[in-house]
Design an enzyme around this catalytic site. Structure first.
Site, PDB file in Angstrom:
ATOM      1  N   SER A   1      -2.856   3.452  -3.776  1.00  0.00           N
ATOM      2  CA  SER A   1      -2.283   4.360  -2.797  1.00  0.00           C
ATOM      3  C   SER A   1      -0.957   3.783  -2.311  1.00  0.00           C
ATOM      4  O   SER A   1      -0.592   2.649  -2.644  1.00  0.00           O
ATOM      5  CB  SER A   1      -3.248   4.529  -1.614  1.00  0.00           C
ATOM      6  OG  SER A   1      -3.432   3.282  -0.947  1.00  0.00           O
ATOM      7  N   TYR A   2      -0.247   4.556  -1.513  1.00  0.00           N
ATOM      8  CA  TYR A   2       1.061   4.106  -1.043  1.00  0.00           C
ATOM      9  C   TYR A   2       0.897   2.799  -0.259  1.00  0.00           C
ATOM     10  O   TYR A   2       0.117   2.741   0.700  1.00  0.00           O
ATOM     11  CB  TYR A   2       1.697   5.173  -0.162  1.00  0.00           C
ATOM     12  CG  TYR A   2       3.125   4.900   0.205  1.00  0.00           C
ATOM     13  CD1 TYR A   2       4.084   4.732  -0.777  1.00  0.00           C
ATOM     14  CD2 TYR A   2       3.518   4.806   1.534  1.00  0.00           C
ATOM     15  CE1 TYR A   2       5.414   4.471  -0.452  1.00  0.00           C
ATOM     16  CE2 TYR A   2       4.833   4.558   1.875  1.00  0.00           C
ATOM     17  CZ  TYR A   2       5.775   4.389   0.876  1.00  0.00           C
ATOM     18  OH  TYR A   2       7.084   4.128   1.204  1.00  0.00           O
ATOM     19  N   PRO A   3       1.638   1.732  -0.638  1.00  0.00           N
ATOM     20  CA  PRO A   3       1.360   0.410  -0.066  1.00  0.00           C
ATOM     21  C   PRO A   3       2.113   0.081   1.215  1.00  0.00           C
ATOM     22  O   PRO A   3       2.119  -1.069   1.636  1.00  0.00           O
ATOM     23  CB  PRO A   3       1.795  -0.534  -1.194  1.00  0.00           C
ATOM     24  CG  PRO A   3       2.916   0.182  -1.858  1.00  0.00           C
ATOM     25  CD  PRO A   3       2.576   1.650  -1.773  1.00  0.00           C
TER      26      PRO A   3
END
Length: 567
Positions: free
Chosen positions: A331-333
């Protein structure tokens, strides 16, 4: 109605399109090779949607030619100089695409991240689209996770763009430009004239950069100026067979006073204890205890863990996580959120990990009844969920494998149960002084079976009964010395910066890399651990500003923290 939807990144635009269109869409290329336009009907609002994106900020800021060159003006005049805002060179093709699509649209719907930076990027998109079509309706889609229910709800119930948030970011950007440029020119010109070693070099200043350096210098001076002090304590222990194994086990009873810095006082107490050495058990308490499973993973925690556990620089960890995100594995980090949305669907993600040879069996156990809802932290940026794996990645190597494995094991641990055990505390008195011993027995490891980064071990204390008496095996007055603090590690520095509001979760690593690249901070290794020490130049800069006696120190975090939260 024709609606133009603009996301902050190409990957988010594609995800939104897949959810809203149900997979039924057409796509068009743009002049920017990373950005595509997606077209589909959205019958829920009787509209035709076009979804596209930007790639972060569209605009840049700088001084005009009259103030841009270093010797064109006195540095102090930069605080009053005009600042120009313009579309960056990399954003020209994106601007052209937005204008072209806006001319055909009735409504602009902003889908940027739901944080301050996202609001500012949304205002940039609004300005560009309104320059092409002045009467276009502007709305804002608000969502906290890329899940179908939230994306549909955001599309069907858009709100207004928060211009106050956007203006706050704009003010911070302009202020950072003025401060950074003015101080950099001032200190560079001053030092180049006075110190031959910096001739030809830029001695840069940054509103976040200097408090970051200040933390390193402050700890260095604490270590340098530390003077160890002696202290004295009573060591009491008993050697007796363990009930479980029969071997002799030495049980140390810790002094409730811990230690004393007055030798004479400690000696008097010790003489009284040794003259009455019979030790009496006053209380035995056994109670259940737990080791809490970790919270869902945020960007700051990923950086700290990457440095402490994986031995990688925070910037390197984020770069790897970003690459894995772009490949569809994570997922977006970049997120401050340590709580999953109540509607988050865990099982499909857990199922994807069931095939892994290392943790697949653990994932299967979660599917078969061992699942427990993750703990909820205190932070929610309303933009992205905690970092988690989105697909199984079996062919990774090197540092990419290390980062992916940590994030996946962390996610599975969050979905498991707390470790369970029992702790025994034995309170005793000897010569009127109170001592205690503790023992720990782990009964169910639970999340620890998949998360080797946490340790929870202990030893069982022998059986004691309340009221029993014994002669200690050892009773001695021992000397110790206070220990010097250690130099900062990268994980320590990330913690200090986050706590004091220096940078954001996404920029902390960049600020650390900057002070290292500028050679204000040096990296030194000791026993396999990397420590951060200031260079002579770094110390000189901080001490120089401190000696000026400014009302608010530029090397302390308070000034930057106040700027960060300006409204």
């Amino acid at each position: 109605m024709r609606v133009l939807c603009v996301a902050e990144k190409p990957s988010i635009a594609k995800s939104i399109t897949q959810i809203l269109s149900g997979g039924q869409f057409t796509s068009r290329t743009t002049a920017n090779k990373y950005i595509r336009n997606y077209d589909f009907d959205y019958p829920q609002t009787r509209a035709q949607f076009t979804v596209t994106s930007v790639s972060g900020h569209l605009t840049a800021h700088d001084f005009p030619d009259t103030h841009r060159k270093w010797h064109s003006c006195d540095p102090i005049s930069l605080f009053d100089a005009p600042v120009e805002t313009f579309v960056s060179k990399d954003g020209k093709d994106i601007e052209k695409n937005l204008k072209s699509e806006a001319r055909r649209a009735d409504m602009l719907m902003i889908w940027t991240d739901c944080d301050r930076e996202g609001e500012h990027i949304g205002s940039e998109v609004k300005r560009v689209c309104r320059s092409a079509k002045a009467n276009i309706i502007v709305k804002r889609a608000r969502f906290s996770a890329i899940i179908a229910q939230q994306i549909h709800n955001a599309a069907q119930h858009p709100v207004e763009l928060d211009q106050a948030q956007a203006d706050a970011v704009e003010a911070r950007i302009v202020l950072d430009l003025r401060i950074g440029a003015a101080f950099t020119r001032m200190q560079t010109k001053t030092l180049q004239d006075a110190i031959a070693q910096v001739e030809g070099s830029v001695v840069s200043y940054g509103p976040c950069q200097f408090p970051t350096l200040g933390f390193v210098v402050q700890r260095y001076l604490q270590v340098k100026n530390f003077v160890s002090e002696p202290f004295w304590y009573i060591f009491l222990s008993l050697s007796r067979p363990s009930s479980s194994q029969g071997d002799n086990v030495e049980t140390e009873f810790k002094w409730r006073r811990v230690h004393l810095f007055d030798h004479d006082a400690a000696a008097v107490i010790y003489e009284h204890v040794i003259s009455n050495p019979i030790t009496r058990v006053t209380k035995v308490v056994e109670k259940d205890t737990k080791k809490w499973k970790p919270l869902p993973l945020t960007t700051v925690e990923l950086q700290k863990a990457g440095s402490r556990l994986l031995k990688l620089a925070p910037k390197a960890v984020l770069d790897i996580a970003e690459k894995l995100y772009n490949q569809g594995f994570l997922s977006y980090p970049r997120t401050e959120t340590d709580q999953f949305d109540p509607q988050f669907d865990f099982m499909p993600l857990i199922e994807k990990q069931a095939v892994d040879p290392a943790w697949g069996a653990f994932a299967q156990g979660l599917q078969q009844g061992e699942f427990s809802s993750p703990r909820r932290g205190k932070n929610n940026d309303k933009a992205h969920p905690p970092i988690h794996p989105t697909a199984h990645a079996g062919g990774l190597q090197g540092n990419e494998k290390k980062v992916y494995e940590f994030i996946t094991r962390r996610f599975l641990a969050c979905c498991s149960k707390d470790a369970e055990g029992s702790m025994t505390t034995v309170d005793v008195t000897c010569g009127g002084e109170a001592f205690y011993a503790t023992g720990l027995v782990v009964h169910r490891r639970n999340y620890l079976d998949v998360y080797p980064y946490d340790k929870w071990t202990g030893s069982r204390v022998p059986d004691f009964a309340e009221g029993e008496e014994f002669q200690p095996s050892v009773c001695e007055l021992r000397e110790g010395h206070t220990s010097s603090p250690k130099y900062l590690t990268e994980a320590d520095l990330v913690t200090l910066m986050d706590k004091n509001g220096i940078g954001t979760d996404a920029t902390i690593a960049q600020h650390i890399e900057t002070v290292i690249n500028r050679e204000y901070v040096l990296e030194e290794y000791e026993g396999g651990t990397k420590y951060l020490l200031p260079s002579t130049l770094g110390i000189g800069l901080i001490e120089g500003y401190n000696e000026m006696g400014l009302e608010k120190s530029v090397s302390k975090p308070q000034l930057r923290r106040e700027v960060r939260y300006v409204r």
